[in-house]
Design a protein around this motif. Structure first.
Motif, short mmCIF file in Angstrom:
data_model
loop_
_atom_site.label_atom_id
_atom_site.label_comp_id
_atom_site.label_asym_id
_atom_site.label_seq_id
_atom_site.Cartn_x
_atom_site.Cartn_y
_atom_site.Cartn_z
N VAL A 242 0.84 -1.20 0.00
CA VAL A 242 0.00 0.00 0.00
C VAL A 242 0.88 1.26 0.00
N ALA A 243 1.95 1.23 0.81
CA ALA A 243 2.83 2.40 0.92
C ALA A 243 3.44 2.78 -0.42
N SER A 244 3.91 1.80 -1.18
CA SER A 244 4.57 2.12 -2.45
C SER A 244 3.58 2.73 -3.44
N LEU A 245 2.34 2.26 -3.44
CA LEU A 245 1.32 2.83 -4.33
C LEU A 245 0.85 4.20 -3.83
N LEU A 246 0.72 4.33 -2.54
CA LEU A 246 0.33 5.61 -1.94
C LEU A 246 1.37 6.69 -2.25
N LEU B 40 -1.47 7.29 -5.92
CA LEU B 40 -2.72 6.61 -6.26
C LEU B 40 -3.79 6.87 -5.20
N SER B 41 -5.03 6.90 -5.65
CA SER B 41 -6.16 7.07 -4.72
C SER B 41 -6.43 5.75 -3.99
N ASP B 42 -7.25 5.81 -2.94
CA ASP B 42 -7.62 4.60 -2.20
C ASP B 42 -8.27 3.59 -3.16
N LYS B 43 -9.15 4.10 -4.04
CA LYS B 43 -9.85 3.21 -4.97
C LYS B 43 -8.85 2.54 -5.93
N VAL C 119 -7.94 1.84 6.00
CA VAL C 119 -7.35 1.49 7.30
C VAL C 119 -5.82 1.47 7.20
N HIS C 120 -5.31 0.88 6.11
CA HIS C 120 -3.85 0.84 5.91
C HIS C 120 -3.28 2.25 5.74
N VAL C 121 -3.97 3.09 4.97
CA VAL C 121 -3.49 4.46 4.73
C VAL C 121 -3.44 5.23 6.04
N LYS C 122 -4.48 5.10 6.84
CA LYS C 122 -4.49 5.79 8.14
C LYS C 122 -3.33 5.34 9.01
N SER D 160 0.82 14.28 8.12
CA SER D 160 -0.53 14.80 8.29
C SER D 160 -1.37 14.64 7.02
N ASN D 161 -0.72 14.33 5.89
CA ASN D 161 -1.47 14.14 4.65
C ASN D 161 -0.69 13.22 3.70
N ARG D 162 -1.31 12.91 2.57
CA ARG D 162 -0.71 11.95 1.63
C ARG D 162 0.56 12.50 0.98
N THR D 163 0.57 13.80 0.70
CA THR D 163 1.76 14.42 0.07
C THR D 163 2.95 14.33 1.01
N GLN D 164 2.72 14.66 2.28
CA GLN D 164 3.81 14.59 3.26
C GLN D 164 4.29 13.14 3.41
#
Length: 197
Positions: free
Chosen positions: A147-151, A155-158, A173-176, A185-189
């Motif tokens: 999940v981390a490598s795609l995030l 990539l979006s959750d979907k 849940v994994h992203v959180k 604090s966010n996906r970019t960071q």
């Protein structure tokens, strides 16, 4: 308007290389180099504008934390980050607890260093992902790594759910969990920290 960075390192060749990197990158960061703590403390006693103080953690004659305290006395509220050859999560953690806004390893690639500085200059904090993970002793599970490598690729959750054949709720849940583990604090960071690991 360019942001003003004070870079303090007793290894002038290294400091000048960082200054050249920043000025040639178009990062809109103006760097001024100091080779001693005393000289930068004198500078901080003036009214000259400063956006960030970037200190070598291992300056001669003082500890990094003492240097932070001295700088904060001269310029209360100044954002301070460490540039360090040390790779110790406990030391980095203590620095962050004392109000330091970033821990930037000297081994970082140039582009990652510029990204980290831009992040810190916009009011965020930066610590490399591998230091955070070792500090909290909570390595990523194989699924979290997927999940981390795609995030980190944006990539979006979907989209992550589709690629990994997971439910969107499971991905959320994994992203959180990943944002928490990386103190992001966010996906970019998160992406910046993950790629800077």
């Amino acid at each position: 308007m360019s942001r003003k960075l004070l870079l303090v390192d007793d290894h002038l060749l290294f400091a000048d290389a960082v200054k050249f990197l920043l000025e040639s990158s178009g990062a809109d960061i103006e760097a001024q180099v100091f080779s001693s703590l005393a000289s930068v403390l004198d500078y901080l006693s003036t009214d000259a504008p400063v956006d960030l103080l970037l200190l070598d953690y291992s300056m001669p004659g003082t500890s990094g934390i003492e240097a932070v305290e001295m700088a904060a006395t001269r310029r209360p509220g100044l954002r301070i980050a460490f540039l360090s050859g040390l790779d110790d999560p406990q030391v980095a953690g203590e620095a962050l607890q004392r109000g330091v806004v970033g821990w930037l390893p000297k081994s970082m690639p140039g582009e990652a260093l510029i990204n980290a500085l831009n992040l810190v200059l916009t009011g965020e904090r930066f610590v490399p992902a591998d230091l955070l993970l070792r500090q909290h002793a909570s390595p990523l599970t194989p699924r979290e790594q997927d999940v981390a490598s795609l995030l980190a690729r944006g990539l979006s959750d979907k989209e992550i759910a589709e690629q990994l054949e997971l439910q969107v709720g499971t991905v959320k849940v994994h992203v959180k969990s990943l944002l928490r583990k990386f103190d992001a604090s966010n996906r970019t960071q998160f992406a910046l920290r993950y790629r800077g690991a």
